[in-house]
Design a protein around this motif. Structure first.
Motif, PDB file in Angstrom:
ATOM      1  N   ASP A 147      22.979  33.512  97.090  1.00  0.00           N
ATOM      2  CA  ASP A 147      22.927  34.714  97.672  1.00  0.00           C
ATOM      3  C   ASP A 147      23.436  34.805  99.096  1.00  0.00           C
ATOM      4  N   LEU A 148      23.593  33.463  99.754  1.00  0.00           N
ATOM      5  CA  LEU A 148      23.877  33.220 101.119  1.00  0.00           C
ATOM      6  C   LEU A 148      25.207  32.574 101.447  1.00  0.00           C
ATOM      7  N   ALA A 149      26.085  32.696 100.068  1.00  0.00           N
ATOM      8  CA  ALA A 149      27.378  31.753 100.305  1.00  0.00           C
ATOM      9  C   ALA A 149      28.375  32.869 100.876  1.00  0.00           C
ATOM     10  N   ALA A 150      29.336  32.023 101.708  1.00  0.00           N
ATOM     11  CA  ALA A 150      30.555  33.170 102.395  1.00  0.00           C
ATOM     12  C   ALA A 150      31.417  32.909 101.467  1.00  0.00           C
ATOM     13  N   VAL A 151      32.480  33.845 101.771  1.00  0.00           N
ATOM     14  CA  VAL A 151      33.763  34.230 100.775  1.00  0.00           C
ATOM     15  C   VAL A 151      34.482  32.709 100.647  1.00  0.00           C
ATOM     16  N   GLU A 152      34.641  32.000 101.832  1.00  0.00           N
ATOM     17  CA  GLU A 152      35.622  30.762 101.775  1.00  0.00           C
ATOM     18  C   GLU A 152      35.057  29.898 100.737  1.00  0.00           C
ATOM     19  N   GLU A 153      33.983  29.520 100.780  1.00  0.00           N
ATOM     20  CA  GLU A 153      33.332  28.645  99.750  1.00  0.00           C
ATOM     21  C   GLU A 153      33.367  29.042  98.497  1.00  0.00           C
ATOM     22  N   ILE A 154      33.161  30.360  98.379  1.00  0.00           N
ATOM     23  CA  ILE A 154      33.139  30.977  96.738  1.00  0.00           C
ATOM     24  C   ILE A 154      34.597  30.721  96.456  1.00  0.00           C
ATOM     25  N   PHE A 155      35.490  31.244  97.266  1.00  0.00           N
ATOM     26  CA  PHE A 155      36.805  31.093  96.859  1.00  0.00           C
ATOM     27  C   PHE A 155      37.252  29.670  96.640  1.00  0.00           C
ATOM     28  N   ALA A 156      36.737  28.689  97.441  1.00  0.00           N
ATOM     29  CA  ALA A 156      37.100  27.396  97.115  1.00  0.00           C
ATOM     30  C   ALA A 156      36.605  26.653  95.976  1.00  0.00           C
ATOM     31  N   LEU A 157      35.421  27.068  95.429  1.00  0.00           N
ATOM     32  CA  LEU A 157      34.560  26.620  94.406  1.00  0.00           C
ATOM     33  C   LEU A 157      35.296  27.363  93.150  1.00  0.00           C
ATOM     34  N   LYS A 158      35.650  28.440  93.234  1.00  0.00           N
ATOM     35  CA  LYS A 158      36.453  29.290  92.060  1.00  0.00           C
ATOM     36  C   LYS A 158      37.884  28.318  91.920  1.00  0.00           C
ATOM     37  N   ASP A 159      38.227  28.263  92.881  1.00  0.00           N
ATOM     38  CA  ASP A 159      39.574  27.443  92.969  1.00  0.00           C
ATOM     39  C   ASP A 159      39.440  25.929  92.332  1.00  0.00           C
ATOM     40  N   LEU A 160      38.656  25.351  92.539  1.00  0.00           N
ATOM     41  CA  LEU A 160      38.359  24.068  92.044  1.00  0.00           C
ATOM     42  C   LEU A 160      37.834  24.161  90.669  1.00  0.00           C
ATOM     43  N   MET A 161      37.057  24.912  90.098  1.00  0.00           N
ATOM     44  CA  MET A 161      36.542  25.110  88.682  1.00  0.00           C
ATOM     45  C   MET A 161      38.030  25.498  87.865  1.00  0.00           C
ATOM     46  N   THR A 162      38.719  26.547  88.565  1.00  0.00           N
ATOM     47  CA  THR A 162      39.899  26.911  87.673  1.00  0.00           C
ATOM     48  C   THR A 162      40.793  25.835  87.559  1.00  0.00           C
ATOM     49  N   ARG A 163      40.747  24.943  88.354  1.00  0.00           N
ATOM     50  CA  ARG A 163      41.785  23.499  88.011  1.00  0.00           C
ATOM     51  C   ARG A 163      41.047  22.469  87.006  1.00  0.00           C
ATOM     52  N   LEU A 164      39.747  22.721  87.002  1.00  0.00           N
ATOM     53  CA  LEU A 164      39.099  21.771  86.074  1.00  0.00           C
ATOM     54  C   LEU A 164      38.988  22.623  84.947  1.00  0.00           C
ATOM     55  N   GLN A 165      39.615  23.988  84.642  1.00  0.00           N
ATOM     56  CA  GLN A 165      39.509  24.838  83.440  1.00  0.00           C
ATOM     57  C   GLN A 165      38.251  25.030  82.906  1.00  0.00           C
ATOM     58  N   VAL A 166      37.476  25.507  83.871  1.00  0.00           N
ATOM     59  CA  VAL A 166      36.135  26.028  83.445  1.00  0.00           C
ATOM     60  C   VAL A 166      36.072  27.462  83.640  1.00  0.00           C
ATOM     61  N   ALA A 167      35.376  28.081  82.649  1.00  0.00           N
ATOM     62  CA  ALA A 167      35.287  29.641  82.698  1.00  0.00           C
ATOM     63  C   ALA A 167      33.909  30.030  82.987  1.00  0.00           C
ATOM     64  N   ASN A 168      33.001  29.171  82.968  1.00  0.00           N
ATOM     65  CA  ASN A 168      31.540  29.621  83.118  1.00  0.00           C
ATOM     66  C   ASN A 168      31.383  29.743  84.750  1.00  0.00           C
ATOM     67  N   LEU A 169      31.637  30.786  85.151  1.00  0.00           N
ATOM     68  CA  LEU A 169      31.350  31.192  86.453  1.00  0.00           C
ATOM     69  C   LEU A 169      30.503  32.481  86.827  1.00  0.00           C
ATOM     70  N   ASP A 170      29.661  32.509  87.641  1.00  0.00           N
ATOM     71  CA  ASP A 170      28.817  33.465  87.996  1.00  0.00           C
ATOM     72  C   ASP A 170      28.402  33.444  89.401  1.00  0.00           C
ATOM     73  N   CYS A 171      28.270  34.823  90.003  1.00  0.00           N
ATOM     74  CA  CYS A 171      27.690  35.016  91.323  1.00  0.00           C
ATOM     75  C   CYS A 171      26.407  35.937  91.080  1.00  0.00           C
ATOM     76  N   ARG A 172      26.004  36.150  89.981  1.00  0.00           N
ATOM     77  CA  ARG A 172      25.003  37.154  89.662  1.00  0.00           C
ATOM     78  C   ARG A 172      23.840  36.180  89.110  1.00  0.00           C
ATOM     79  N   GLN A 173      23.086  35.637  89.990  1.00  0.00           N
ATOM     80  CA  GLN A 173      22.141  34.631  89.535  1.00  0.00           C
ATOM     81  C   GLN A 173      20.800  35.576  89.225  1.00  0.00           C
ATOM     82  N   ASP A 174      20.941  36.707  89.711  1.00  0.00           N
ATOM     83  CA  ASP A 174      19.567  37.758  89.299  1.00  0.00           C
ATOM     84  C   ASP A 174      19.648  38.308  87.923  1.00  0.00           C
TER      85      ASP A 174
END
Length: 691
Positions: free
Chosen positions: A321-348
């Motif tokens: 809930d406290l993550a900034a846009v830059e690190e969210i974008f970087a994590l998504k970028d890394l997961m995309t390169r790893l071909q990971v589709a299991n991503l979510d920001c809605r922990q609730d």
């Protein structure tokens, strides 16, 4: 407009102005103690006296209206003098009276250096007094864990009383006695229970009310001051972080008329001690069930070894809930390169989907839109707990008159009266047939606020569709006005949805990832509100030794919000820039830099070596994020699509997403001050002066 002459200068001002406002519009400086622009007029300190030509005595400019001024004998405009000998003598007399009983304890007063009385006594005080009587003594009052009292200093300006009654809506303070016996008190001497009580410290013009957690900690001239934004809720209130060295000493509000005016909540103000308690300052690895210190290289290679032998379908990433846009974008970028589709920001477990359209998850009318609205329906939300400053804005609009408010959801103690319509989706589905619907239909600008609690259910999508349908049928979405407003409680949520951090094709949601047996490897970016089932190897990037860290197999220490320059998007969709005020402790690093370094070891190198380069990539993909301070309007067509989804809603009543206002994230849970506030608020202990 009305014409006035102020210090020989002719000006035109609105007739509803007071003389004080007119004089300031003309460039004159008027001292004051009781007057405050956002509170009702008391007129009891008399420091703002001016000379109104023709009047036999000076007049209090804060309480004298421009429309009450008479023209001169030949029809000339009324004349006001602010620097005449009469005014000077009158103000010196008032200052002498104020200092009769005020103690000479400036060297030990926390208000020293920021005190209105000090400033004005330099301008209008004298070096001796004609009064030889003893100063009066007033017993200090217990107001709770946040506000410290030194009532000998009180000059009875009543700002605190008016704030508690008018803005906070919890009338706990008042005056007893008359003359020398007058005292400001809570009557029965109990702790204040408003979520905005810390603001009385800011508006107190003397040192009678000061911050208890900050007592004797620092002087204002020792501190470096950094303007930034708050992330304790999703509003993005404007704040100033004061630091000494690398330590955050206090947090104060800044003026931002569009969001928080000049107030902040107590959680925002007093979470300071949580920033330095239970901090993660070194990487950790779990060996034989126990965490041990490790180097960055060792931690990265342990992650790389695990990633190498895990299928991308068994890897997932969740954003907190406290993550900034830059690190969210970087994590998504890394997961995309790893071909990971299991991503979510809605922990609730909230049912928000960027595919529905940006308008379906924004506070579309904007926070200033509350002032323009003329009817309100609150669905599945307790604004007092989820966004205390927004709740104060609703109260401000209610006090302005003709503002019917209806609530579907928890029957909470809000700071304004409302019509309670029902508890759950059944009421929402039938709202168009309810008698309160007539008030919404008759309104020119009706507003529907839907809380995150309405979406964080198994039937969240169906509830969202019902809310959108109700907003359309009641006229809240029309040409020139979009009153469908989603109130988020997580600062990271809108930014993460904007960059599409949601499951890809065939991907798992956060709750599915947390279940037993669905993942072998989980990346958690500041995730502390969801429990990951045993079996998965967990990499936690975060700041505090909270739930996420206790579950982790590898801990990578990150930076808290005052320790990084970062972009956040608030619940309105307003892009905001947080500024670094201090630095992370020990070996902790900014989250995007951790992900960049990790990508090297994982052989999927991210193409940016600096924050500037990362932002360039971010802005290429999402251009609206470069417009700092602005809201990019969303297309209301998304709300019509959402209304067409339908679905079956359950009968379970709505609940608020926030149970305890003071303990909502790892920083607040590390704070002893917040823990004490929680005890007082929940009534788990008697809050009396005996404490």
């Amino acid at each position: 407009m009305t014409r006035l002459i102020v210090d020989s200068k002719e000006i035109d001002v609105p007739p509803e102005y007071t003389l004080l406002q007119a004089c300031e519009a003309a460039g004159a400086e008027i001292p004051r103690f009781c007057f405050h622009e956002r509170l009702s007029i008391a007129g009891n300190c008399r420091m703002c006296l001016v000379e109104l030509v023709g009047s036999p005595k000076p007049v209090a400019s804060c309480a004298w209206g421009v429309r009450d001024c008479r023209p001169g004998p030949k029809g000339e405009p009324p004349e006001v003098r602010t620097r005449s000998p009469m005014v000077r003598k009158a103000r010196e007399g008032v200052m002498e009276f104020l200092l009769i009983n005020h103690p000479l304890d400036c060297p030990i007063c926390d208000q020293g250096g920021e005190c209105d009385l000090q400033d004005q006594s330099m301008a209008y005080g004298i070096d001796s007094t004609r009064f030889i009587e003893n100063k009066r003594a007033v017993e200090d009052k217990y107001l709770g864990p946040l506000v410290k009292t030194s009532m000998n200093r009180c000059i009875q300006c009543t700002r605190c009383v008016r704030f508690a009654t008018e803005v906070a809506g919890v009338p706990e303070l008042g005056a007893t006695g008359r003359g020398e016996d007058m005292e400001i008190t809570t009557y029965l001497e109990t702790a204040m229970r408003s979520e905005l009580q810390g603001n009385v410290v800011d508006i107190c013009p003397v040192g009678a009310l000061t911050s208890k957690p900050y007592a004797f900690a620092a002087r204002p001239w020792e501190l470096n001051k950094t303007e930034t934004i708050d992330v304790m809720d999703a509003l993005g209130c404007a704040i100033r972080v004061d630091t000494r060295g690398r330590e955050v000493m206090r947090i104060l509000p800044r003026v931002n008329e569009d969001i928080n005016e000049e107030w902040i909540s107590d959680k925002t103000r007093h979470v300071v001690d949580g920033l330095r308690t239970q901090r993660l300052d070194q990487p950790y690895l779990r060996d034989n069930g126990r965490l041990r210190l490790a180097s960055w290289s060792e931690a990265f290679h342990a992650i790389a070894a695990k990633v190498a032998k895990t299928s991308p379908k068994r890897i997932g990433a969740i954003v907190g809930d406290l993550a900034a846009v830059e690190e969210i974008f970087a994590l998504k970028d890394l997961m995309t390169r790893l071909q990971v589709a299991n991503l979510d920001c809605r922990q609730d477990g909230s049912s928000f989907d960027p595919a529905w359209g940006r308008a379906t998850y924004l506070f579309n009318a904007g926070i200033p839109g509350i002032d323009a609205a003329d009817a309100l329906l609150i669905v599945g939300s307790n604004p007092r707990k989820e966004a205390a400053i927004l709740n104060a804005r609703i109260r401000k609009r209610w006090r302005a008159g003709k503002f019917p408010i209806g609530v579907i959801g928890p029957k909470a103690e809000l700071t304004y009266p409302y019509d309670y319509l029902g508890a759950g989706p059944e009421t929402l589905a039938a709202i168009t047939r309810h008698s309160f619907a007539d008030a919404l239909r008759k309104a020119e600008r009706p507003m529907v606020i839907v809380g995150a609690g309405a979406f964080a259910r198994g039937d969240g999508a169906a509830v969202a569709s019902l809310a959108a349908k109700a907003a359309l049928e009641l006229g809240a979405v029309k040409e020139g006005w979009n009153g469908y407003c989603v109130l988020h409680s997580a600062a990271a949520r809108v930014g993460a949805l904007d960059v599409g951090f949601v499951p890809g094709s065939g991907g798992l949601t956060a709750r599915q990832m947390a279940a037993y047996g669905t993942l072998d490897l989980a990346f958690l970016l500041g995730v502390d509100e969801i429990e990951i089932a045993p079996g998965a190897f967990v990499i936690y990037i975060g700041t505090h030794g909270d739930r996420g860290a206790s579950r982790a197999d590898v801990i990578l220490p990150g930076a808290a919000y005052p320790e990084k320059s970062a972009i956040y998007v608030n619940t309105e969709g307003r892009v905001q820039m947080a500024t670094r005020a201090s630095f992370p402790p020990g070996d902790a690093r900014e989250d995007w830099a951790i992900l960049r370094a990790l990508s090297d070891v994982l052989k999927h190198r991210l193409p940016y070596d600096s924050l500037r380069a990362l932002r360039q990539e971010l802005f290429k993909s999402y251009p609206h994020l470069m417009r700092i301070g602005e809201i990019t309007p969303a297309d209301p067509a998304g709300i019509r699509k959402l209304a067409a989804l339908d679905g079956n809603a359950e009968k379970a009543p709505f609940t608020s997403i926030v149970d305890d206002f003071y303990l909502t994230n790892p920083i607040t849970r590390a704070s002893a001050v917040m823990a004490e506030c929680s005890v007082v608020a929940q009534g788990r202990a008697a809050a009396t002066a005996a404490e």
